[in-house]
Design a protein around this motif. Structure first.
Motif, short mmCIF file in Angstrom:
data_model
loop_
_atom_site.label_atom_id
_atom_site.label_comp_id
_atom_site.label_asym_id
_atom_site.label_seq_id
_atom_site.Cartn_x
_atom_site.Cartn_y
_atom_site.Cartn_z
N ARG A 1 0.82 -1.20 0.00
CA ARG A 1 0.00 0.00 0.00
C ARG A 1 0.86 1.25 0.00
O ARG A 1 0.56 2.23 -0.66
CB ARG A 1 -0.92 -0.01 1.23
CG ARG A 1 -1.95 -1.11 1.19
CD ARG A 1 -3.03 -0.87 2.25
NE ARG A 1 -2.46 -0.78 3.58
CZ ARG A 1 -2.21 -1.82 4.35
NH1 ARG A 1 -2.41 -3.04 3.87
NH2 ARG A 1 -1.73 -1.65 5.57
N ALA B 1 -2.09 6.28 -2.61
CA ALA B 1 -3.50 6.24 -2.26
C ALA B 1 -4.38 5.85 -3.46
O ALA B 1 -5.32 5.07 -3.32
CB ALA B 1 -3.94 7.60 -1.73
N ILE C 1 -7.00 2.70 -3.60
CA ILE C 1 -8.43 2.86 -3.88
C ILE C 1 -8.86 1.97 -5.04
O ILE C 1 -9.88 1.28 -4.98
CB ILE C 1 -8.76 4.33 -4.17
CG1 ILE C 1 -8.58 5.18 -2.91
CG2 ILE C 1 -10.19 4.47 -4.72
CD1 ILE C 1 -8.72 6.66 -3.14
N ARG C 2 -8.05 1.98 -6.10
CA ARG C 2 -8.37 1.12 -7.26
C ARG C 2 -8.35 -0.35 -6.87
O ARG C 2 -9.16 -1.15 -7.37
CB ARG C 2 -7.37 1.39 -8.39
CG ARG C 2 -7.56 2.73 -9.09
CD ARG C 2 -6.76 2.81 -10.37
NE ARG C 2 -5.32 2.76 -10.11
CZ ARG C 2 -4.56 3.81 -9.85
NH1 ARG C 2 -5.12 5.03 -9.78
NH2 ARG C 2 -3.27 3.68 -9.64
N TYR D 1 -9.08 -1.65 -3.88
CA TYR D 1 -10.29 -1.97 -3.13
C TYR D 1 -11.50 -2.06 -4.06
O TYR D 1 -12.37 -2.92 -3.88
CB TYR D 1 -10.52 -0.95 -2.03
CG TYR D 1 -9.76 -1.25 -0.76
CD1 TYR D 1 -10.23 -2.19 0.15
CD2 TYR D 1 -8.54 -0.63 -0.49
CE1 TYR D 1 -9.53 -2.49 1.30
CE2 TYR D 1 -7.83 -0.92 0.66
CZ TYR D 1 -8.32 -1.85 1.56
OH TYR D 1 -7.62 -2.15 2.70
N VAL D 2 -11.56 -1.17 -5.03
CA VAL D 2 -12.66 -1.23 -6.00
C VAL D 2 -12.60 -2.54 -6.78
O VAL D 2 -13.63 -3.20 -7.00
CB VAL D 2 -12.61 -0.03 -6.96
CG1 VAL D 2 -13.62 -0.22 -8.11
CG2 VAL D 2 -12.90 1.26 -6.22
#
Length: 320
Positions: free
Chosen positions: A28, A33, A37-38, A40-41
């Protein structure tokens, strides 16, 4: 025919340990960031969510015989997307051992350590909890129970058990894949009449040729991971037969919907796109049985187009 053997594979997911968490943290930090985010999506498998919603909204429209309330539609769409996304994230957590072994899945967030396993587990549980809360608060008990059952069935029955133990995993896994039709209908009416079950049957049977085509493409991948998909453990003749049988059942189920209050707009569409779907399935089976070069992803992609057009016709019919 026995399954192709590869080096030993873990038969179930192991609990995350300190090393996994530490590696995930480093991933991570190095990705930034935006990358996180990508990641998790991507855990929610957006394409699957999109396909599920394509069947849910038309089912709601047919149940309402027009446009359901905007608020209810929004709740079901958001709740359904969160339920599907949460179930998919939990699926990624459970399947991280086999995802690491498959070329198709080894770049997912857990195998690449962009997301730590524990974080993926929490993420999936939170999405699932929020989805159930939304459905329980703003719809009815039937839609809520179906939502809970779908999440539990997909992760606990299909992912943990069926997927790893039987070649019939795709068949039995189709129950949760077709559930959004029932959930959408139940949210509108609080009941499940024959028309709802007929649409459920369409999506249920459709999944077999759709995913068998994908499994043919990635047969070696599934064999390497020790997953007994039908193309891995059965003969080409058996796979071809099942693709044809379930394609015919899909089309016949779509025609059963016609006399249940549908107009020729739906009926003619079902006949035309169904004929093309059958043509593609027979073409794949014929070329495969002759030992010729095949393109299973052609059937895979067309099956998606088929379902989209068919349910667009359902929506149009409901409006008219």
């Amino acid at each position: 025919m026995s399954m192709i053997t590869e080096p030993p594979v873990a038969t179930g997911p192991s609990a995350p340990n300190a090393t996994e968490v530490a590696v995930g943290t480093r991933g991570r930090q190095s990705g930034g960031a935006g990358a996180v985010i990508r990641a998790y999506v991507s855990l929610t498998k957006p394409r699957i969510v999109e396909l599920l919603l394509v069947t849910t909204v038309p089912a709601m429209m047919l149940a309402a015989q027009g446009l359901p309330s905007l608020w209810l539609t929004l709740v079901v769409l958001v709740g359904g997307a969160l339920a599907a996304g949460g179930a998919s994230a939990l699926n990624c957590y459970i399947d991280r051992d086999i995802d690491l072994l498959m070329r198709r899945t080894k770049r997912r967030p857990l195998p690449t350590h962009v997301v730590a396993p524990r974080n993926a587990l929490i993420f999936g549980l939170v999405l699932a909890a929020v989805s159930v809360t939304l459905m329980a608060t703003f719809t009815n008990w039937l839609a809520t129970v179906l939502t809970v059952a779908s999440i539990a069935y997909y992760d606990l029955v299909y992912t943990l058990w069926l997927k790893r133990t039987t070649a019939q995993n795709t068949f039995w896994g189709g129950i949760c894949g077709a559930a959004p039709v029932l959930i959408g209908w139940a949210a509108v009416t609080g009941s499940l009449p024959p028309a709802a079950w007929a649409l459920f049957a369409v999506v249920f049977f459709w999944q077999l040729p759709h995913f068998y085509a994908l499994a043919i493409k990635y047969k070696v991948d599934y064999a390497r991971a020790g997953i007994p998909m039908l193309p891995v453990v059965a003969s080409v003749r058996r796979v071809n037969l099942e693709i044809l049988v379930y394609t015919w059942l899909t089309v016949l189920s779509s025609l059963v919907v016609w006399p249940l209050g549908m107009s020729p707009i739906y009926g003619i569409t079902a006949v035309v796109v169904g004929a093309v779907f059958l043509l593609e399935a027979h073409r794949l089976a014929r070329r495969s049985s002759r030992g010729e070069a095949i393109k299973p992803m052609r059937l895979f992609h067309w099956s998606t187009t088929y379902l989209t057009i068919l349910f667009a016709a359902v929506a149009l019919d409901a409006l008219i």
